[in-house]
Scaffold this active site. Sequence first.
Site, PDB file in Angstrom:
ATOM      1  N   TYR A  87       2.379 -50.231 -34.310  1.00 45.18           N
ATOM      2  CA  TYR A  87       2.508 -49.807 -35.657  1.00 45.18           C
ATOM      3  C   TYR A  87       3.788 -49.921 -36.820  1.00 45.18           C
ATOM      4  O   TYR A  87       5.110 -49.095 -35.853  1.00 45.18           O
ATOM      5  CB  TYR A  87       1.772 -48.853 -36.513  1.00 45.18           C
ATOM      6  CG  TYR A  87       2.093 -47.668 -36.249  1.00 45.18           C
ATOM      7  CD1 TYR A  87       1.611 -47.058 -35.238  1.00 45.18           C
ATOM      8  CD2 TYR A  87       2.352 -46.752 -36.937  1.00 45.18           C
ATOM      9  CE1 TYR A  87       2.036 -45.353 -34.312  1.00 45.18           C
ATOM     10  CE2 TYR A  87       2.769 -45.039 -36.634  1.00 45.18           C
ATOM     11  CZ  TYR A  87       2.454 -45.052 -35.160  1.00 45.18           C
ATOM     12  OH  TYR A  87       1.897 -44.021 -34.789  1.00 45.18           O
ATOM     13  N   TYR A 100      -0.042 -52.129 -39.695  1.00 44.36           N
ATOM     14  CA  TYR A 100      -0.662 -51.804 -38.324  1.00 44.36           C
ATOM     15  C   TYR A 100      -1.177 -53.815 -37.814  1.00 44.36           C
ATOM     16  O   TYR A 100      -1.017 -54.178 -38.380  1.00 44.36           O
ATOM     17  CB  TYR A 100      -2.116 -51.166 -38.141  1.00 44.36           C
ATOM     18  CG  TYR A 100      -1.780 -49.799 -38.414  1.00 44.36           C
ATOM     19  CD1 TYR A 100      -1.982 -49.005 -37.741  1.00 44.36           C
ATOM     20  CD2 TYR A 100      -2.323 -49.633 -39.429  1.00 44.36           C
ATOM     21  CE1 TYR A 100      -2.188 -47.878 -37.707  1.00 44.36           C
ATOM     22  CE2 TYR A 100      -2.280 -47.717 -39.982  1.00 44.36           C
ATOM     23  CZ  TYR A 100      -1.980 -47.217 -38.675  1.00 44.36           C
ATOM     24  OH  TYR A 100      -2.097 -45.706 -38.816  1.00 44.36           O
ATOM     25  N   ASP A 258      -5.097 -33.872 -33.630  1.00 45.90           N
ATOM     26  CA  ASP A 258      -3.808 -33.831 -32.467  1.00 45.90           C
ATOM     27  C   ASP A 258      -3.669 -32.412 -31.558  1.00 45.90           C
ATOM     28  O   ASP A 258      -4.604 -32.321 -30.387  1.00 45.90           O
ATOM     29  CB  ASP A 258      -3.085 -35.449 -32.143  1.00 45.90           C
ATOM     30  CG  ASP A 258      -3.435 -36.604 -33.656  1.00 45.90           C
ATOM     31  OD1 ASP A 258      -5.110 -36.431 -33.372  1.00 45.90           O
ATOM     32  OD2 ASP A 258      -2.589 -36.939 -33.254  1.00 45.90           O
TER      33      ASP A 258
END
Length: 307
Positions: A87, A100, A258
């Site tokens: 990406y 992407y 994350d």
Amino acid sequence: MNSFLAVGECMVELAQMQGNLYRRGFAGDTFNTAWYARRLLPADWQVSYASCIGNDAASDEMARFIAAQGIDTAALRRVPDRTVGLYMISLDEGERSFSYWRGQSAARLLAEDGDWLARVLAGHAVIYLSAITLAILPPDGRTRLCDAMRVARTQGALVAFDTNLRPSLWESGAAMRAGLMRAAEVADLVLPSFDEEAALFEDATPGQTVARYRAAGARSVIVKNRGRPITGFAPDCGDFSFAPVPVARVVDSTAAGDSFAAALLAGLATGKDMLRSVRAAAELAAKVIGAPGALVRSSVPGAAEGR
Ligand code: ADP
């Protein structure tokens, strides 16, 4: 058994620096979580990343990068004739946009071989995956992955599922809803973000999101809501709400969820209770969004320098 496994897709990242100059990095939601987990967990823990890569130079570089971060690469399966996804982050007057190339990435074959999957998921204390891990798979691969998660859970792993929504990776809204609920059925811990859940399931409150995933089978549910209170349920503390540390200036929200997941799971894995783990998760996420990029070394000092 001091072992943490993240399962998903790591990609080549090309970030525009200046004009036609791009910097090559590697990132991906579950990989970012593994990266933070490696820095947070004690040295006697193994952190591994499970995915598929190709046999080409880009795949070799990615595997070398992952290994250099202290993350075990034994669960990276090589798939001939495929390569890793890519990406590109373009900048237009400070605004970032993403393109992407991942339609044919090797990681899409992650659940192709059920025996390999079962071997890779065996013997870990914590297994982490996201809805992106599921979304990139064909329908039969999703079923195989959920079955393997169920087996790993019955063998004693804490299976954590982050509902990272990427509608463009799913065939339809209905497929995405079904995939999320199926994964919640086989997960101990589900980590949704309220704005995404409200849009997809029409949940009116974070409490409704908690209730829906608990009814599906998840033992604990922690609903993130950006700077607003985190709402959750866990057997050790019941229903709770926790207000995160306010962040004066959000520089880059990439990897908020994350890093949150990594600190939460590192806390639980090393014996902290849910509320202390949530507090540690919010503290790390606050540092990560206060700096540019997905992998913020300064947010986990000390440990990062040693690796
Ligand atoms: P995700 O990135 O998974 O969509 P969120 O954007 O809700 O999840 O962020 C995850 C966590 O990061 C939040 O629960 C919170 O702890 C922290 N966070 C995110 N945005 C902010 C903010 N503006 N102020 C303080 N904390 C934040």
